[in-house]
Design a protein around this motif. Structure first.
Motif, mmCIF file in Angstrom:
data_model
loop_
_atom_site.group_PDB
_atom_site.id
_atom_site.type_symbol
_atom_site.label_atom_id
_atom_site.label_comp_id
_atom_site.label_asym_id
_atom_site.label_seq_id
_atom_site.Cartn_x
_atom_site.Cartn_y
_atom_site.Cartn_z
ATOM 1 N N ALA A 1 0.862 10.449 -11.743
ATOM 2 C CA ALA A 1 0.570 10.793 -10.347
ATOM 3 C C ALA A 1 -0.912 10.583 -10.057
ATOM 4 O O ALA A 1 -1.279 10.065 -8.990
ATOM 5 C CB ALA A 1 0.982 12.235 -10.065
ATOM 6 N N TYR A 2 -1.770 10.962 -10.993
ATOM 7 C CA TYR A 2 -3.218 10.785 -10.842
ATOM 8 C C TYR A 2 -3.569 9.308 -10.659
ATOM 9 O O TYR A 2 -4.348 8.946 -9.765
ATOM 10 C CB TYR A 2 -3.927 11.389 -12.059
ATOM 11 N N MET A 3 -2.991 8.444 -11.496
ATOM 12 C CA MET A 3 -3.283 7.015 -11.377
ATOM 13 C C MET A 3 -2.766 6.455 -10.051
ATOM 14 O O MET A 3 -3.414 5.626 -9.426
ATOM 15 C CB MET A 3 -2.690 6.251 -12.563
ATOM 16 N N ALA A 4 -1.600 6.917 -9.609
ATOM 17 C CA ALA A 4 -1.052 6.444 -8.335
ATOM 18 C C ALA A 4 -1.926 6.894 -7.168
ATOM 19 O O ALA A 4 -2.172 6.123 -6.237
ATOM 20 C CB ALA A 4 0.381 6.940 -8.159
ATOM 21 N N PRO B 1 1.609 5.908 -2.731
ATOM 22 C CA PRO B 1 1.996 7.286 -2.406
ATOM 23 C C PRO B 1 3.415 7.630 -2.861
ATOM 24 O O PRO B 1 3.687 8.777 -3.242
ATOM 25 C CB PRO B 1 1.873 7.353 -0.880
ATOM 26 N N VAL B 2 4.312 6.641 -2.869
ATOM 27 C CA VAL B 2 5.669 6.890 -3.355
ATOM 28 C C VAL B 2 5.631 7.187 -4.853
ATOM 29 O O VAL B 2 6.260 8.141 -5.324
ATOM 30 C CB VAL B 2 6.604 5.696 -3.042
ATOM 31 N N TYR B 3 4.880 6.375 -5.613
ATOM 32 C CA TYR B 3 4.700 6.653 -7.045
ATOM 33 C C TYR B 3 4.141 8.059 -7.251
ATOM 34 O O TYR B 3 4.604 8.809 -8.112
ATOM 35 C CB TYR B 3 3.720 5.664 -7.684
ATOM 36 N N ARG C 1 0.821 -1.219 0.000
ATOM 37 C CA ARG C 1 0.000 0.000 0.000
ATOM 38 C C ARG C 1 0.851 1.264 0.000
ATOM 39 O O ARG C 1 0.461 2.264 -0.572
ATOM 40 C CB ARG C 1 -0.936 0.020 1.222
ATOM 41 N N TRP C 2 2.033 1.231 0.624
ATOM 42 C CA TRP C 2 2.869 2.429 0.686
ATOM 43 C C TRP C 2 3.509 2.766 -0.657
ATOM 44 O O TRP C 2 3.997 3.875 -0.860
ATOM 45 C CB TRP C 2 3.954 2.291 1.753
#
Length: 197
Positions: A99-102, A65-67, A61-62
């Motif tokens: 970023a939107y997809m991540a 947010p890194v992506y 899951r983390w």
């Protein structure tokens, strides 16, 4: 179903090969090739990582947010570069889309990440993200943009009638037609990933 996993692996291979070629372009003697190669390599490898089938590897899951942070920083860098060169506007849209997809994957319930079926592209299966109301506005706008980009880039690959075939640069990293083919590949890959949303 084997078709979705096969399609996901094809997307992984295409994006990874594109990222590798863009790394080769970083050593080009042509400044125009070097200028955009780093951002395109990041996009290629990022898309390849996001497209790995969830049946093989489900990112923790983390990771989402890194992506989102990595591609958010890439979008800010492209926004800064747009002041000098409008070519970076496409990099801005691409990094923003990633970023939107991540962010969408980070916000998705954990059950969405383990689904099988046509949307199984490395966790990109985002069934239910639109709430049953159709395609979200941002996703639709990005799909329109990348469809237009793919059509335009594909048309630019077709040689103009009556042009004399000059000597192509000897180095692989200096060939503009290969750079356009990579950009076309990444555009098609982005459409596939957005459709999986």
């Amino acid at each position: 179903m084997h078709a979705p996993v096969s399609a996901a692996w094809l997307l992984v291979a295409l994006c990874a090969a594109t990222g590798a070629y863009c790394l080769l372009r970083l050593r080009s003697a042509v400044e125009e090739q070097r200028r955009s190669a780093g951002g395109e390599a990041l996009m290629g490898f990022g898309m390849a990582a996001m497209a790995v089938p969830a049946a093989v590897f489900t990112p923790p899951r983390w990771a989402w947010p890194v992506y989102a942070a990595v591609f958010g920083l890439a979008a800010l860098r492209a926004l800064w570069a747009v002041r000098r060169d409008r070519h970076h506007l496409h990099h801005l849209v691409g990094a923003t889309a990633m970023a939107y997809m991540a962010v969408a994957m980070a916000a998705a319930p954990p059950a969405v990440h383990h689904m099988d079926g046509m949307g199984d592209m490395g966790g990109m299966e985002m069934a239910g993200m639109s709430g049953g109301a159709g395609v979200p506005l941002v996703t639709g706008a990005l799909l329109l943009y990348f469809t237009g980009y793919v059509l335009l880039t594909g048309a630019r690959l077709v040689p103009a009638a009556g042009t004399a075939g000059g000597a192509a640069p000897a180095r692989w990293g200096d060939r503009p037609e290969l750079a356009r083919a990579c950009q076309l590949s990444m555009g098609i890959g982005m459409i596939a990933m957005l459709l999986a949303m």
